[in-house]
Design a protein around this motif. Structure first.
Motif, PDB file in Angstrom:
ATOM      1  N   LEU A  87      84.518  23.001  51.209  1.00 23.54           N
ATOM      2  CA  LEU A  87      83.270  23.681  51.509  1.00 23.54           C
ATOM      3  C   LEU A  87      82.250  23.333  50.438  1.00 23.54           C
ATOM      4  CD1 LEU A  87      81.835  25.657  53.411  1.00 23.54           C
ATOM      5  CD2 LEU A  87      82.501  27.497  51.848  1.00 23.54           C
ATOM      6  N   VAL A  88      81.170  22.662  50.875  1.00 25.60           N
ATOM      7  CA  VAL A  88      80.101  22.273  49.969  1.00 25.60           C
ATOM      8  C   VAL A  88      78.951  23.259  50.154  1.00 25.60           C
ATOM      9  CG1 VAL A  88      78.484  20.444  49.327  1.00 25.60           C
ATOM     10  CG2 VAL A  88      80.796  19.862  50.099  1.00 25.60           C
ATOM     11  N   VAL A  89      78.432  23.769  49.049  1.00 24.08           N
ATOM     12  CA  VAL A  89      77.371  24.765  49.066  1.00 24.08           C
ATOM     13  C   VAL A  89      76.105  24.147  48.490  1.00 24.08           C
ATOM     14  CG1 VAL A  89      76.641  27.066  48.319  1.00 24.08           C
ATOM     15  CG2 VAL A  89      79.066  26.605  48.791  1.00 24.08           C
ATOM     16  N   SER A  90      75.048  24.047  49.337  1.00 21.49           N
ATOM     17  CA  SER A  90      73.747  23.573  48.868  1.00 21.49           C
ATOM     18  C   SER A  90      72.965  24.763  48.355  1.00 21.49           C
ATOM     19  CB  SER A  90      72.997  22.867  50.007  1.00 21.49           C
ATOM     20  OG  SER A  90      71.676  22.566  49.616  1.00 21.49           O
ATOM     21  N   HIS A  91      72.704  24.784  47.056  1.00 20.21           N
ATOM     22  CA  HIS A  91      72.119  25.940  46.372  1.00 20.21           C
ATOM     23  C   HIS A  91      70.878  25.479  45.628  1.00 20.21           C
ATOM     24  CE1 HIS A  91      71.895  29.447  43.685  1.00 20.21           C
ATOM     25  NE2 HIS A  91      72.779  30.060  44.474  1.00 20.21           N
ATOM     26  N   ASP A  92      69.931  26.395  45.431  1.00 17.94           N
ATOM     27  CA  ASP A  92      68.722  25.972  44.707  1.00 17.94           C
ATOM     28  C   ASP A  92      69.016  25.670  43.247  1.00 17.94           C
ATOM     29  OD1 ASP A  92      69.179  28.510  43.807  1.00 17.94           O
ATOM     30  OD2 ASP A  92      67.177  29.290  44.245  1.00 17.94           O
ATOM     31  N   ALA A  93      70.201  26.075  42.748  1.00 14.94           N
ATOM     32  CA  ALA A  93      70.590  25.772  41.376  1.00 14.94           C
ATOM     33  C   ALA A  93      71.452  24.521  41.289  1.00 14.94           C
ATOM     34  CB  ALA A  93      71.338  26.960  40.767  1.00 14.94           C
ATOM     35  N   GLY A  94      71.688  23.874  42.426  1.00 13.97           N
ATOM     36  CA  GLY A  94      72.517  22.676  42.427  1.00 13.97           C
ATOM     37  C   GLY A  94      73.470  22.668  43.596  1.00 13.97           C
ATOM     38  N   THR A  95      74.453  21.763  43.536  1.00 14.80           N
ATOM     39  CA  THR A  95      75.441  21.629  44.607  1.00 14.80           C
ATOM     40  C   THR A  95      76.804  22.041  44.063  1.00 14.80           C
ATOM     41  OG1 THR A  95      74.178  19.842  45.612  1.00 14.80           O
ATOM     42  CG2 THR A  95      76.479  20.052  46.270  1.00 14.80           C
ATOM     43  N   PHE A  96      77.487  22.900  44.830  1.00 15.57           N
ATOM     44  CA  PHE A  96      78.771  23.438  44.412  1.00 15.57           C
ATOM     45  C   PHE A  96      79.804  23.174  45.497  1.00 15.57           C
ATOM     46  CE2 PHE A  96      75.380  25.834  42.531  1.00 15.57           C
ATOM     47  CZ  PHE A  96      75.772  26.089  41.224  1.00 15.57           C
ATOM     48  N   THR A  97      81.059  23.198  45.095  1.00 15.43           N
ATOM     49  CA  THR A  97      82.167  23.213  46.044  1.00 15.43           C
ATOM     50  C   THR A  97      83.001  24.451  45.754  1.00 15.43           C
ATOM     51  OG1 THR A  97      83.425  21.764  44.547  1.00 15.43           O
ATOM     52  CG2 THR A  97      82.277  20.727  46.425  1.00 15.43           C
ATOM     53  N   LEU A  98      83.600  24.955  46.829  1.00  9.81           N
ATOM     54  CA  LEU A  98      84.380  26.183  46.712  1.00  9.81           C
ATOM     55  C   LEU A  98      85.837  25.815  46.486  1.00  9.81           C
ATOM     56  CD1 LEU A  98      83.941  29.267  46.900  1.00  9.81           C
ATOM     57  CD2 LEU A  98      84.670  29.108  49.278  1.00  9.81           C
ATOM     58  N   ARG A  99      86.406  26.359  45.397  1.00 13.95           N
ATOM     59  CA  ARG A  99      87.812  26.067  45.071  1.00 13.95           C
ATOM     60  C   ARG A  99      88.480  27.381  44.693  1.00 13.95           C
ATOM     61  NH1 ARG A  99      88.881  21.842  40.391  1.00 13.95           N
ATOM     62  NH2 ARG A  99      87.925  20.463  41.937  1.00 13.95           N
ATOM     63  N   GLU A 100      89.498  27.765  45.492  1.00 16.43           N
ATOM     64  CA  GLU A 100      90.276  28.975  45.243  1.00 16.43           C
ATOM     65  C   GLU A 100      89.377  30.207  45.106  1.00 16.43           C
ATOM     66  OE1 GLU A 100      92.721  28.277  41.877  1.00 16.43           O
ATOM     67  OE2 GLU A 100      93.965  26.771  42.886  1.00 16.43           O
ATOM     68  N   GLY A 101      88.361  30.264  45.983  1.00 12.72           N
ATOM     69  CA  GLY A 101      87.501  31.435  46.040  1.00 12.72           C
ATOM     70  C   GLY A 101      86.392  31.453  45.021  1.00 12.72           C
TER      71      GLY A 101
END
Length: 930
Positions: free
Chosen positions: A389-403
Motif C-alpha cells: 500500500l503506497v500512500v501519496s501524502h503532502d509530506a511525501g510518499t509512504f508505504t504501509l508496513r505492519e500497520g
C-alpha cells in the motif's frame, strides 16, 4: 485487487438517522474487512400519520406494514403511509393479519374488530365487539389466529371468535392473564405464574411455572423457548425449565423486555424498555444491538416485526424505526472524531483505510476510525502496488508496513500506475515529470527519471499503446510517448471538437483511455494521431439523461458522478442501460465536486468518499433487485377536482372511469416499485414517458374523450413487463355534450326560421328604404341642378356687372381723353358746350343705377349689412365699398367715378376712419367679408 471482501452491504439507507450492525457473511468480491453498516431509519408520528406510541406491528405478503397507534391503523404500502381510523377512535394495541381473508384484525381499548380493503383501496373498519360495561374497562393486548378461529386477549379474559361469522364468546372468563401465544394448534396463556394450553377441547396446564410474565413462546425441535419481561430467555424441554445463558439473561434483565419476534433464519428480535433492540442468535449470542448510540432516537420498544424482505420494524414509545436489510448501499461514518474529507479508500491486509485531508485513518471494525500515527496532513491517494500500500501524502510518499507508515526517500508522487514492462511503476512526481519506480521489500524505490517532460499532473492514465495521457491547465488532452531509451519521444495536444463550453474529462474504459465532453466520447486513433468520436461509448452515455463529470468502470458496470449524486450504467452484451442514481442516504455531506472519485473495491463494490465517512455500494444487490421483474400494484386512485378530491375504485370495472371535464389531475398511487421509484406511462398508444411514481404518478393531460393509460415499472434490465391498464372517459365541456348540442340544434333551427322571416322583412324594408333613398337622391339632384343653374345665372350676372363696370371705366377714360382734347379748342362757347356734354356722360345716373341693380342681384343685402355695421356712410362711400368688393384698384375706381386717384385715396382713408379700422386691418379683406 485480490483481496476478498467480507460483508459490506445489505442495506441501503433512505434517511438521516442511522445505526450500525456488523456484517459477517464472507463473500468473494466484497470487503474482507469487518465493515459495519448504518441502516436505521427513524420515523416520527407525522411521517406515519399516527400517534407517538406504536403498540403493535404486522405485515402482509405484499410488502405492506400495519401499525396500531392511538390515532388508528397506519398502513405502509412500500411507498407511502395512510391512516385509517375507527368510528369510536379507540387506542389500537394489537394486530393480526389473516392471509385467507386479507383482513387485519385489531384490538384496543374496549373494542375489537377488523379492517378490510375496500373497493377504493382504503381500509374499512368492522366492529366485532364493544365493551358493554362502561365502568369496567377492557383492553385487548394480543390476537392469535388459528384455522378460522381468532383469540382476543385482555388481562382478564380471552375471547374466542369464529372468523367466518364474526361471533365472539368468552373462552377464559376470569383470571390474571398475561399474554397469549400461538404454539402449534394450541394457544398458550399465562394465568398468574402458571402457563396453560387452550384448544377446541378446553384448557390444560403445560407444567410450566414462571413468576415473571412471558411475552413470547417459540416452539423448536424438542423444546420451547420462552422470553420473559424481566428474567431473560428460558428453554423448556417438557421436564425442566432452564435459563438460556446466564450472562445474556443478566443483561436482558437490566433492560427489561416488552416485545419479541423470531426471524425467518431463527434469530430472536428482543425489544427492550430501556435500551432498544437486541438481536440474539440460536447460540444465545448478541449479534447486533440498536440503541441510542447506534442512532435509535427512542429506545423503548413496544413492538417488533420482520417483513418478508428482511427489514425489521420497531414500534416505539415516541415513534417508529425501520432497520433495512434490502438495500445495496451502506454508509460508514466515524463516531468518535471528525476524520475530514475522504479522498481515497483502500483495503490492505484485511483492514480498511481512508485517506483524508486530515491524515490516514484505519477503520477498527466497530464503527469508528483511528488515525494512523504520524500521518497528519493531506492524503491524496492510496495505491495498491502489487500488494504494497503506497500512500501519496503532502509530506511525501509512504508505504504501509505492519500497520505503520514508512517514508520512502527520494519519492514524492501524486499517482502511481503499473508500467507497460510489467516490472516497474510509473509515478507522477510532485515536482513535475514522471519517474519509473520499483516495489521491493515493501518499499518504493526510484529507478529512472523520464527525461524530456516536466509538466506537473496530479492524475494520469496509460493507454493500450503505452501512451501517457494527462490534461494541461487549459483542459486539453496531452499525449506523452516514452521511447525505449526512457526519454520522451514525442508529445501531442488534442482538443476534440474545438473548445466548446463543456470541459473535457478522461476515463478508463475496457482497459483503454477515453475522453468525453458532454455525452460525446472520443478515443485516440493512432493512425490519424487524433482524438475521434467513439460511437460505442457515446451510445453508452446516450442512455443517461445528464452528462457526467467522471466515469469509473468496475466489471460490466460503469459508475458515473453527477453534481447531484452517483449513478450506474449497466452493460449486457453490447446493450447499455441506465440503472439510475444510486440510492444514497439523504443528508450526506459530499466532498467538493472536483475531488469526488468512484473507487472500485473488489469486483462488485465501489466506494465514494464523504465528509467524515465513506459510502459503499454493492452492485450485486442492485442487480438482484432486477432478478425478479416487478409488476405494479394499484393502491389508490384519486381524482382531483377544482374544489375537492374523490377516490375512485381500484378494481376497474367494464365501464371506464368517468372523469368530469373540469378535473385538475388524476393521482395514481402505485406500489411494488423498484428502488429508483420511476415508472413509464403511455396514453392512447403514444410514446412512453418516464415519471416518478413516488409519492404518486399524476396525469393531467387527458383531453375530453376516451383514453387508455398504460403504466409499468421502469425496468432497465428486463424486457417490458405487463402494464397496468386504466381507461378514463373525460367528459366533454357542457357546450359539447349531447343534450346541449340537441338543444343548440333546435335553437339554431328556430333561430334560422326567425332569421329567415326577419331577413325577408329586412329585405322589404331595405327595398322601400332604397326607393325612398332614390327619390331623395333624385330630389337632391334636382335641387343641385337648380342651384347650379342659379350659380350659372349668378356668374353670368357677375360677368355682366364686371363688363358693365369695365365698359364704364373705359367710357369714362375715353371721355376724359376727349375732354382734355376739347379743352384745347379755341372757341370758348363751343368748348363749354362739348365739355358739359362730356361731363353729363361721365356722370350718367342711369349707368350708376344699372350698376347698383346688377350689384344687388349678385351681392344681395351687401349694402344693408354694410349700413348695419356702419350706419354713418354716405352714398358715395357706399359706392366706393361696392367697387372695393369687386376688387377694383384705385385707378379703376377713379376712372369709373370720374375723380382723380388721389381723391380715391383720400376717400379710402376717410372710409377706414369712419369704420374705425386698425392699421393692421386690410380694407379690401374687411369689405369683401361683409
Amino acid at each position: 485487487m485480490n483481496s476478498l471482501l467480507r460483508n459490506i452491504l445489505l442495506g441501503l439507507l433512505l434517511l438521516p438517522a442511522f445505526a450500525a450492525a456488523e456484517v459477517t457473511a464472507p463473500d468473494s468480491g466484497q470487503l474482507r474487512s469487518a465493515v459495519q453498516r448504518t441502516r436505521v431509519r427513524n420515523l416520527e408520528a407525522r411521517d406515519y400519520l399516527g400517534d407517538v406510541q406504536v403498540w403493535d406491528l404486522t405485515a402482509d405478503g405484499d410488502g405492506r406494514v400495519f401499525a396500531a397507534t392511538g390515532a388508528g391503523l397506519s398502513v405502509w404500502d412500500g411507498v407511502r403511509w395512510g391512516l385509517y381510523e375507527t368510528p369510536g377512535t379507540p387506542i389500537l394495541r394489537c394486530l393480526a393479519y389473516d392471509p385467507a381473508s386479507r383482513r387485519i384484525y385489531a384490538g384496543g381499548d374496549n373494542e375489537a374488530g377488523y379492517f378490510t380493503k375496500d373497493a377504493r383501496g382504503g381500509y374499512t373498519y368492522i366492529c366485532l365487539y364493544r365493551n358493554p360495561r362502561d365502568e369496567v374497562p377492557e383492553i385487548f393486548w394480543r390476537i392469535v389466529l388459528q384455522d378460522g378461529t381468532g383469540y382476543f386477549q385482555t388481562h382478564e379474559r380471552i375471547y374466542r371468535c369464529d372468523l367466518r361469522s364474526g361471533r365472539l364468546e368468552p373462552a377464559v372468563k376470569e383470571g390474571a392473564i398475561g399474554y397469549i401465544h400461538a404454539v402449534g394448534d394450541r394457544v398458550w396463556f399465562q394465568d398468574g405464574p402458571e402457563l396453560y394450553a387452550l384448544g377446541p377441547d378446553g384448557t390444560a396446564p403445560t407444567g410450566i411455572t414462571l413468576s415473571d410474565r412471558v411475552i413470547a413462546v417459540y416452539p423448536e425441535a424438542g423444546r420451547h423457548i420462552l422470553v420473559t419481561e424481566g428474567s431473560g430467555i428460558f428453554s423448556w424441554d417438557g421436564h425442566a425449565l432452564l435459563p438460556a445463558e446466564p450472562q445474556l439473561n443478566a443483561r436482558l434483565a437490566q433492560v427489561r423486555l416488552f416485545a419479541a419476534a423470531r426471524t425467518a433464519d431463527g434469530r430472536y428480535l428482543l425489544g427492550s424498555v430501556m435500551d432498544g433492540l437486541y438481536i440474539v442468535d440460536g447460540e444465545w449470542q448478541v449479534r447486533s444491538h440498536f440503541g441510542s448510540q447506534e442512532g435509535l432516537l427512542h429506545t423503548t420498544v413496544l413492538s417488533v416485526e420482520e417483513t418478508p424482505a428482511g427489514d425489521v420494524w420497531l414500534g416505539l414509545d415516541g415513534g417508529m424505526a425501520r432497520i433495512e436489510a434490502s438495500g445495496a448501499g451502506v454508509v460508514v461514518t466515524s463516531r468518535s472524531q471528525e476524520i475530514g474529507s475522504v479522498y481515497d479508500v483502500a483495503e490492505y491486509d484485511g483492514t480498511l483505510y481512508a485517506g483524508t485531508n486530515k491524515g490516514l485513518f484505519r477503520y477498527d471494525g466497530n464503527g469508528d476510525f483511528q488515525l494512523v500515527e504520524g500521518t497528519q496532513g493531506q492524503v491524496w491517494r492510496l495505491i495498491d502496488a502489487g500488494g504494497t500500500l503506497v500512500v501519496s501524502h503532502d509530506a511525501g510518499t509512504f508505504t504501509l508496513r505492519e500497520g505503520t507508515l514508512v517514508r520512502n526517500e527520494g519519492c514524492n508522487i501524486w499517482q502511481l500506475l503499473p508500467w507497460t514492462d510489467g516490472k516497474h511503476w510509473l509515478g507522477a512526481d510532485f515536482e513535475g515529470g514522471f519517474t519509473l519506480y520499483e516495489v521491493r521489500g515493501g518499499r518504493l524505490l526510484p529507478r529512472k527519471k523520464i527525461e524530456g517532460y516536466n509538466g506537473v499532473h496530479s492524475d494520469m492514465g496509460i493507454d493500450r499503446f503505452g501512451n501517457i495521457w494527462v490534461q494541461n491547465r487549459s483542459g486539453d488532452a496531452v499525449r506523452i510517448r516514452i521511447g525505449t531509451d526512457g526519454r520522451t519521444a514525442d508529445t501531442g495536444t488534442y482538443s476534440p471538437g474545438g473548445k466548446p463550453a463543456e470541459p473535457l474529462y478522461r476515463a478508463r474504459l475496457d482497459n483503454d483511455i477515453y475522453f468525453f465532453r458532454g455525452r460525446e466520447v472520443f478515443g485516440y486513433d493512432i493512425h490519424r494521431d487524433s482524438l475521434v468520436r467513439n460511437d460505442y461509448y457515446t451510445g453508452m452515455l446516450g442512455v443517461v439523461r445528464d452528462a457526467p463529470t467522471a466515469l469509473t468502470q468496475s466489471g460490466e458496470c460503469v459508475f458515473a458522478i453527477w453534481p447531484d449524486g452517483v449513478g450506474a450504467i449497466g452493460r449486457r452484451g453490447n446493450r447499455f442501460f441506465d440503472y439510475g442514481r444510486l440510492n444514497m442516504p439523504e443528508g450526506l455531506n459530499m466532498i467538493p465536486s472536483h475531488a469526488r472519485r468512484i473507487i472500485p473495491l473488489g469486483t462488485h463494490t465501489i466506494a465514494v468518499g464523504l465528509q467524515n465517512g465513506v459510502f459503499f455500494h454493492d452492485m450485486r444487490v442492485l442487480k438482484a433487485e432486477y432478478g425478479n421483474p416487478r409488476a405494479l400494484r394499484l393502491e389508490r386512485l384519486l381524482l382531483h377536482l377544482r374544489d375537492s378530491s374523490v377516490f375512485l375504485p381500484v378494481t376497474p370495472g367494464e365501464e371506464p372511469y368517468a372523469v368530469p371535464q373540469d378535473y385538475t389531475s388524476v393521482e395514481i398511487r402505485l406500489s411494488n416499485l423498484y428502488t429508483h421509484g420511476q415508472v413509464r406511462y403511455a396514453i392512447d398508444g403514444g410514446e412512453w414517458t418516464t415519471a416518478s411514481g413516488v409519492p404518486a404518478l399524476r396525469i393531467n393531460e387527458l383531453q375530453s374523450g376516451r383514453h387508455t393509460l398504460l403504466v409499468r415499472n421502469l425496468d432497465p434490465v428486463n424486457p417490458p413487463q405487463e402494464s397496468l391498464e386504466l381507461v378514463f372517459n373525460v367528459a366533454y365541456p357542457w357546450y359539447l355534450q349531447g343534450r346541449f348540442i340537441a338543444g343548440m340544434l333546435l335553437t339554431a333551427l328556430l333561430l334560422g326560421l326567425a332569421v329567415r322571416f326577419l331577413f325577408k322583412r329586412g329585405v322589404e324594408r331595405q327595398r322601400r328604404a332604397l326607393l325612398r333613398e332614390q327619390e331623395r337622391l333624385l330630389e337632391r339632384e334636382k335641387k343641385e341642378h337648380d342651384i347650379e343653374l342659379l350659380r350659372v345665372e349668378l356668374r353670368e350676372r357677375e360677368r355682366k356687372l364686371i363688363n358693365l363696370t369695365m365698359m364704364g371705366i373705359q367710357r369714362n377714360t375715353m371721355l376724359g381723353e376727349l375732354r382734355r382734347e376739347v379743352e384745347l379748342f379755341p372757341e370758348e362757347e363751343r368748348r363749354r358746350r362739348v365739355l358739359r356734354k362730356i361731363d353729363s356722360y361721365m356722370n350718367d345716373k342711369e349707368n350708376h343705377e344699372l350698376f347698383e341693380k346688377y350689384f344687388n342681384t349678385i351681392h344681395d343685402g351687401f349694402f344693408t349689412r354694410l349700413l348695419q355695421r356702419h350706419p354713418g356712410l354716405t352714398p358715395n362711400e357706399m359706392r366706393i365699398c361696392a367697387y372695393i368688393k369687386l376688387n377694383l384698384n384705385t385707378k379703376e375706381i377713379a376712372a369709373y367715378m370720374n375723380i382723380s386717384p388721389s381723391s380715391v385715396e383720400i376717400a379710402r382713408h376717410r372710409l377706414r376712419r369712419k369704420m374705425e379700422l386698425a392699421s393692421e386691418v386690410n380694407l379690401q379683406h374687411y369689405v369683401s367679408a361683409i
